[in-house]
Design a protein around this motif. Structure first.
Motif, PDB file in Angstrom:
ATOM      1  N   ILE A 121     168.494  58.738   1.616  1.00 54.93           N
ATOM      2  CA  ILE A 121     167.304  58.161   1.004  1.00 54.93           C
ATOM      3  C   ILE A 121     166.474  59.235   0.297  1.00 54.93           C
ATOM      4  CG2 ILE A 121     167.165  56.251   2.657  1.00 54.93           C
ATOM      5  CD1 ILE A 121     164.829  57.804   3.994  1.00 54.93           C
ATOM      6  N   ASP A 122     166.918  60.496   0.389  1.00 55.11           N
ATOM      7  CA  ASP A 122     166.243  61.587  -0.325  1.00 55.11           C
ATOM      8  C   ASP A 122     167.239  62.708  -0.594  1.00 55.11           C
ATOM      9  OD1 ASP A 122     166.501  63.004   2.099  1.00 55.11           O
ATOM     10  OD2 ASP A 122     164.483  62.450   2.754  1.00 55.11           O
ATOM     11  N   THR A 169     175.773  66.280  -4.894  1.00 49.26           N
ATOM     12  CA  THR A 169     174.819  66.724  -5.922  1.00 49.26           C
ATOM     13  C   THR A 169     174.388  65.560  -6.815  1.00 49.26           C
ATOM     14  OG1 THR A 169     176.659  67.325  -7.366  1.00 49.26           O
ATOM     15  CG2 THR A 169     175.723  69.072  -5.982  1.00 49.26           C
ATOM     16  N   GLN A 170     175.215  64.535  -6.896  1.00 46.39           N
ATOM     17  CA  GLN A 170     174.870  63.340  -7.684  1.00 46.39           C
ATOM     18  C   GLN A 170     175.468  62.109  -7.018  1.00 46.39           C
ATOM     19  OE1 GLN A 170     176.517  62.894 -11.681  1.00 46.39           O
ATOM     20  NE2 GLN A 170     174.678  61.797 -12.383  1.00 46.39           N
ATOM     21  N   LEU A 171     174.711  61.026  -7.073  1.00 44.97           N
ATOM     22  CA  LEU A 171     175.169  59.759  -6.513  1.00 44.97           C
ATOM     23  C   LEU A 171     175.858  58.922  -7.593  1.00 44.97           C
ATOM     24  CD1 LEU A 171     171.920  58.930  -4.515  1.00 44.97           C
ATOM     25  CD2 LEU A 171     174.117  59.581  -3.507  1.00 44.97           C
ATOM     26  N   ASP A 172     176.793  58.089  -7.168  1.00 44.86           N
ATOM     27  CA  ASP A 172     177.422  57.152  -8.099  1.00 44.86           C
ATOM     28  C   ASP A 172     176.532  55.937  -8.328  1.00 44.86           C
ATOM     29  OD1 ASP A 172     179.827  58.687  -8.324  1.00 44.86           O
ATOM     30  OD2 ASP A 172     180.467  57.899  -6.377  1.00 44.86           O
ATOM     31  N   PHE A 173     175.964  55.447  -7.241  1.00 38.84           N
ATOM     32  CA  PHE A 173     175.082  54.281  -7.316  1.00 38.84           C
ATOM     33  C   PHE A 173     173.813  54.527  -6.507  1.00 38.84           C
ATOM     34  CE2 PHE A 173     179.285  52.479  -8.036  1.00 38.84           C
ATOM     35  CZ  PHE A 173     179.061  51.652  -9.124  1.00 38.84           C
ATOM     36  N   ILE A 174     172.698  54.029  -7.036  1.00 40.20           N
ATOM     37  CA  ILE A 174     171.434  54.049  -6.304  1.00 40.20           C
ATOM     38  C   ILE A 174     170.946  52.613  -6.179  1.00 40.20           C
ATOM     39  CG2 ILE A 174     169.017  54.759  -6.309  1.00 40.20           C
ATOM     40  CD1 ILE A 174     169.875  57.269  -7.844  1.00 40.20           C
ATOM     41  N   ILE A 175     170.712  52.197  -4.936  1.00 45.93           N
ATOM     42  CA  ILE A 175     170.193  50.854  -4.677  1.00 45.93           C
ATOM     43  C   ILE A 175     168.685  50.930  -4.495  1.00 45.93           C
ATOM     44  CG2 ILE A 175     170.246  48.862  -3.143  1.00 45.93           C
ATOM     45  CD1 ILE A 175     173.078  49.625  -2.359  1.00 45.93           C
ATOM     46  N   ILE A 235     166.867  53.745  -2.374  1.00 43.05           N
ATOM     47  CA  ILE A 235     165.427  53.973  -2.523  1.00 43.05           C
ATOM     48  C   ILE A 235     164.735  52.726  -1.984  1.00 43.05           C
ATOM     49  CG2 ILE A 235     163.517  54.456  -4.094  1.00 43.05           C
ATOM     50  CD1 ILE A 235     165.505  55.664  -6.047  1.00 43.05           C
ATOM     51  N   PRO A 236     164.282  52.760  -0.730  1.00 38.43           N
ATOM     52  CA  PRO A 236     163.651  51.573  -0.140  1.00 38.43           C
ATOM     53  C   PRO A 236     162.148  51.538  -0.423  1.00 38.43           C
ATOM     54  CG  PRO A 236     164.011  53.239   1.552  1.00 38.43           C
ATOM     55  CD  PRO A 236     164.458  53.841   0.252  1.00 38.43           C
ATOM     56  N   GLN A 237     161.680  50.397  -0.881  1.00 36.36           N
ATOM     57  CA  GLN A 237     160.250  50.157  -1.123  1.00 36.36           C
ATOM     58  C   GLN A 237     159.573  51.296  -1.898  1.00 36.36           C
ATOM     59  OE1 GLN A 237     158.797  49.204   2.911  1.00 36.36           O
ATOM     60  NE2 GLN A 237     158.979  47.049   2.359  1.00 36.36           N
ATOM     61  N   PRO A 238     160.072  51.584  -3.100  1.00 39.62           N
ATOM     62  CA  PRO A 238     159.437  52.647  -3.894  1.00 39.62           C
ATOM     63  C   PRO A 238     158.032  52.246  -4.348  1.00 39.62           C
ATOM     64  CG  PRO A 238     160.984  51.420  -5.229  1.00 39.62           C
ATOM     65  CD  PRO A 238     161.164  50.929  -3.822  1.00 39.62           C
ATOM     66  N   ASP A 239     157.192  53.228  -4.562  1.00 37.09           N
ATOM     67  CA  ASP A 239     155.878  52.980  -5.151  1.00 37.09           C
ATOM     68  C   ASP A 239     156.112  52.635  -6.623  1.00 37.09           C
ATOM     69  OD1 ASP A 239     153.358  52.970  -6.207  1.00 37.09           O
ATOM     70  OD2 ASP A 239     152.772  54.950  -5.456  1.00 37.09           O
ATOM     71  N   TRP A 240     155.848  51.392  -6.982  1.00 37.51           N
ATOM     72  CA  TRP A 240     156.171  50.919  -8.334  1.00 37.51           C
ATOM     73  C   TRP A 240     155.087  51.251  -9.363  1.00 37.51           C
ATOM     74  CZ3 TRP A 240     154.240  48.086  -4.356  1.00 37.51           C
ATOM     75  CH2 TRP A 240     153.089  47.344  -4.576  1.00 37.51           C
ATOM     76  N   PHE A 297     161.244  56.531  -8.275  1.00 42.88           N
ATOM     77  CA  PHE A 297     162.505  56.079  -8.870  1.00 42.88           C
ATOM     78  C   PHE A 297     163.378  57.255  -9.317  1.00 42.88           C
ATOM     79  CE2 PHE A 297     159.537  52.628  -9.084  1.00 42.88           C
ATOM     80  CZ  PHE A 297     160.296  51.511  -8.778  1.00 42.88           C
ATOM     81  N   LYS A 298     162.798  58.466  -9.276  1.00 44.18           N
ATOM     82  CA  LYS A 298     163.554  59.664  -9.646  1.00 44.18           C
ATOM     83  C   LYS A 298     163.927  60.518  -8.440  1.00 44.18           C
ATOM     84  CE  LYS A 298     161.739  60.357 -14.335  1.00 44.18           C
ATOM     85  NZ  LYS A 298     161.071  61.313 -15.256  1.00 44.18           N
ATOM     86  N   LYS A 299     163.550  60.076  -7.249  1.00 42.01           N
ATOM     87  CA  LYS A 299     163.690  60.927  -6.063  1.00 42.01           C
ATOM     88  C   LYS A 299     165.136  61.252  -5.709  1.00 42.01           C
ATOM     89  CE  LYS A 299     162.407  58.999  -2.154  1.00 42.01           C
ATOM     90  NZ  LYS A 299     161.633  58.186  -1.184  1.00 42.01           N
ATOM     91  N   LEU A 300     166.081  60.403  -6.110  1.00 40.48           N
ATOM     92  CA  LEU A 300     167.496  60.677  -5.838  1.00 40.48           C
ATOM     93  C   LEU A 300     168.244  61.151  -7.083  1.00 40.48           C
ATOM     94  CD1 LEU A 300     168.422  57.686  -3.485  1.00 40.48           C
ATOM     95  CD2 LEU A 300     167.978  60.057  -2.840  1.00 40.48           C
ATOM     96  N   GLY A 301     167.506  61.351  -8.158  1.00 37.58           N
ATOM     97  CA  GLY A 301     168.151  61.778  -9.394  1.00 37.58           C
ATOM     98  C   GLY A 301     168.743  60.600 -10.155  1.00 37.58           C
ATOM     99  N   LYS A 302     169.511  60.952 -11.180  1.00 39.69           N
ATOM    100  CA  LYS A 302     170.126  59.938 -12.042  1.00 39.69           C
ATOM    101  C   LYS A 302     171.509  59.583 -11.510  1.00 39.69           C
ATOM    102  CE  LYS A 302     171.387  59.206 -16.914  1.00 39.69           C
ATOM    103  NZ  LYS A 302     171.402  59.817 -18.252  1.00 39.69           N
ATOM    104  N   PRO A 303     171.788  58.317 -11.259  1.00 42.45           N
ATOM    105  CA  PRO A 303     173.120  57.956 -10.747  1.00 42.45           C
ATOM    106  C   PRO A 303     174.188  58.096 -11.834  1.00 42.45           C
ATOM    107  CG  PRO A 303     171.865  55.970 -11.215  1.00 42.45           C
ATOM    108  CD  PRO A 303     170.926  57.121 -11.426  1.00 42.45           C
ATOM    109  N   ARG A 304     175.383  58.388 -11.421  1.00 41.41           N
ATOM    110  CA  ARG A 304     176.488  58.566 -12.378  1.00 41.41           C
ATOM    111  C   ARG A 304     176.888  57.244 -13.024  1.00 41.41           C
ATOM    112  NH1 ARG A 304     182.233  58.566 -12.237  1.00 41.41           N
ATOM    113  NH2 ARG A 304     182.236  57.900 -10.053  1.00 41.41           N
TER     114      ARG A 304
END
Length: 639
Positions: free
Chosen positions: A9-10, A20-26, A57-62, A68-75
């Protein structure tokens, strides 16, 4: 519990895994609970099992793009859902008052997700990262895939694909779809050409390359004409079958929403695999200091044994989401999960539930469904059980017996919905006997919903005599077993078709059975149900016949009060309702009276009060009529 048991989650969690990079971010409107009762956890684990790196990313501050950038850009893509519950239902009661508790947030705190969360999250992701594919799913997106009536705005809204500007929508239970989408993306397939996957909807500029489809009335038509809305809904409802359902399109301006046929049901092997994935079976440790996540409490020691429901209640969205085809897990898979539950340090020996949408549906309704799908214009149980319906509880009985014998288990309860008409249709009472003897915790909850035939017919529920037959069997068996166990009926007020006379009929029934319900559910018009279509259009889309719809706030309050007429706080509402309906006979001191008269009140005062109320009601209805939309005749002329 160790954080390593959960998905990242972080960035710190990613580093622990060496990613270093995620494939998918939920992105989810719920707190992160890694349990198979939570859609985010299931989709994440299914993707992980397929070899993809997934973060949540659970319950992000919208209010900013930071979270929405805390996990980086998904592949490959962002996957967005509002959570296990529609965000508007999560936030508002049927009277549109703000709720004071969110069971899917830490400590039950409200305000950690926005209204219309799917749309808001999509907009923020687009601000955070340009050009990353966005796929929406879950209950909120699934039930809004076409133009739909929105109760909270009291208007027809566009498909959520337009309002969210997402690239693709997954409807229904999405495991099969998400793997096919993931593999296509991973192989370099552009999402804007991903139009072939069952169980998905997409936007199209042209109908070129779309074949064998049904076109339903456009967004513009259904927004202006309630008859067109009812016609459109009827087609949507009829085509929600993976075997025979056709592609459907609906024009929105110069573009189209295209819904592919629903995804095929999962096999037992596939379902077993999904529920055997390495869930932590708890909320993430970051929520511990805030009191945990309340929603886990009831399901932590419960087992999902099946999906789908052929009950087809009009007010339920299951037909639109999970579908009518039953998919069930093997005994071995369920027993393995029970053993994992027993190993939990906090487990006290009680399995809270073994079930699904309907606990006693463990097999398909009939063999025909495996080849041809569900019947288009016929229900399995309504108005009477179909002659082809397979009524057999034996396999479920065997499963419950195996669970009862497991070491460490003291009791196995069944608390999911039970279709009592299916139990009544069974030729023997073996299941009901075992249920009463071993699986009821003092009281059994069932859902007759109403007692008036005209309301039950619109609900798609069995008639009163079927419920009374079940009640008789239940109490006779308990008496024979020497058990003092009760029935708790779920009741609904203000459903389409229910007028004051129907509500009074229900109140009289409650009087006769000497039952005082602590809770009554007002009908809640949520997207994707037959009943909501009736509520908005005043028509039954199945036959286009007019339906009475209680919308006046005072009348709805009266109907609710009648079902709790013994509550002193409801006295004035009940009294006014009885006078308005001409049922002064129920105000008195006899055994049939619902309430007593006011001190010193006489019959002529009843009559005066009643006439005044009828006049007031008539004026209110006349004002409403003057505000009504143009008739079909005038609408046609205008066109």
């Amino acid at each position: 519990m160790n954080r390593q048991a959960f998905l990242p989650i972080d960035k710190e969690d990613m580093n622990i895994r060496g990613w270093t990079q995620l494939d998918f971010i939920i992105v989810s409107g719920d707190a992160y609970v890694d349990h198979p009762s939570f859609g985010t956890a299931v989709i994440a684990r299914v993707l992980e099992d397929a070899g993809y790196k997934v973060g949540i990313i659970p319950q992000p501050d919208w209010r900013s793009v930071k979270d929405f950038k805390k996990l980086g850009k998904p592949r490959l893509a962002f996957l967005i859902a509002s959570g296990n519950i529609d965000s508007m239902v999560n936030h508002y009661t049927v009277s549109k008052r703000r709720r004071d508790k969110d069971y899917y947030s830490p400590g039950g705190k409200m305000g950690l997700r926005p209204d219309r969360a799917t749309i808001v999250y999509c907009n923020m992701v687009k601000q955070a990262y340009k050009g990353v594919p966005i796929i929406i799913g879950g209950i909120e997106a699934s039930l809004r895939r076409f133009a739909h009536y929105d109760y909270w705005n009291d208007k027809v809204r566009r498909s959520i694909l337009f309002d969210s500007e997402a690239d693709l929508l997954v409807f229904g239970m999405g495991e099969r779809q998400i793997i096919e989408i993931a593999d296509n993306l991973n192989n370099g397939f552009d999402i804007k050409y991903m139009h072939h996957i069952p169980g998905t909807s997409y936007k199209a500029d042209t109908l070129e390359n779309i074949y064998d489809y049904i076109e339903i009335p456009s967004f513009e038509e259904v927004s202006e004409n309630k008859v067109a809305y009812a016609r459109a809904f009827k087609v949507q409802y009829e085509e929600q079958d993976p075997f025979r359902g056709k592609v459907m399109i609906q024009k929105h301006g110069e573009q189209y929403i295209v819904q592919n046929s629903p995804a095929m049901p999962l096999s037992r092997v596939e379902l077993d695999r999904i529920y055997n994935l390495p869930y932590a079976r708890d909320y993430h440790p970051i929520y511990e200091k805030e009191g945990g996540i309340p929603a886990i409490e009831e399901v932590k020691y419960s087992i999902i044994s099946s999906r789908g429901c052929f009950g087809s209640c009009s007010f339920c969205a299951l037909t639109f989401h999970q579908g009518r085809t039953i998919q069930s897990r093997s005994h071995e898979s369920i027993i393995d999960e029970a053993k994992k539950i027993v190993e939990d340090k906090d487990f006290k020996g009680y399995i809270h539930d073994v079930g699904g949408p309907t606990a006693n549906f463990r097999q398909i309704a009939c063999e025909k469904q495996l080849k041809e799908g569900t019947c288009k214009n016929k229900q399995c149980l309504f108005p009477n059980p179909c002659k082809n319906l397979n009524v057999d509880h034996e396999e479920y009985i065997q499963l419950l017996r195996k669970l009862r014998k497991l070491e460490g288990i003291k009791k196995v309860f069944v608390r999911s919905g039970l279709r009592y008409d299916y139990i009544v249709a069974d030729k023997n009472d073996n299941f009901l006997k075992e249920l009463c003897e071993h699986h009821v915790s003092g009281q059994l909850k069932v859902a007759p919903e109403h007692i008036s035939s005209k309301v039950l017919d619109l609900m798609g529920k069995p008639r009163r005599d079927v419920y009374e037959k079940f009640v008789s069997k239940y109490y006779k068996l308990n008496e024979k077993l020497g058990k003092n166990q009760y029935l708790v009926p779920y009741l609904m007020s203000s459903h389409p078709g229910s007028d004051l006379h129907a509500a009074i009929e229900m109140a009289e029934y409650l009087r006769d059975i000497k039952y005082n319900p602590e809770q009554v559910q007002d009908f809640y018009p949520t997207p994707g149900t037959l009943s909501t279509c009736m509520y908005y259009t005043g028509l039954d889309p199945r036959n286009m016949k007019p339906v009475y719809v209680p919308k006046d706030r005072m009348e709805k309050a009266m109907q609710r009060a009648l079902l709790q007429y013994r509550n002193p706080k409801n006295y004035n509402l009940v009294r006014d309702a009885l006078l308005l309906a001409g049922r002064e006979d129920l105000i008195g001191y006899g055994p049939k009276a619902l309430i007593k008269p006011k001190d010193g009140e006489r019959s002529k005062e009843y009559k005066k009060k009643k006439n005044n109320m009828r006049e007031t009601k008539g004026n209110r209805l006349e004002r409403k009529d003057n505000k009504k939309a143009p008739s079909r005749k005038h609408t046609k002329k205008r066109k």
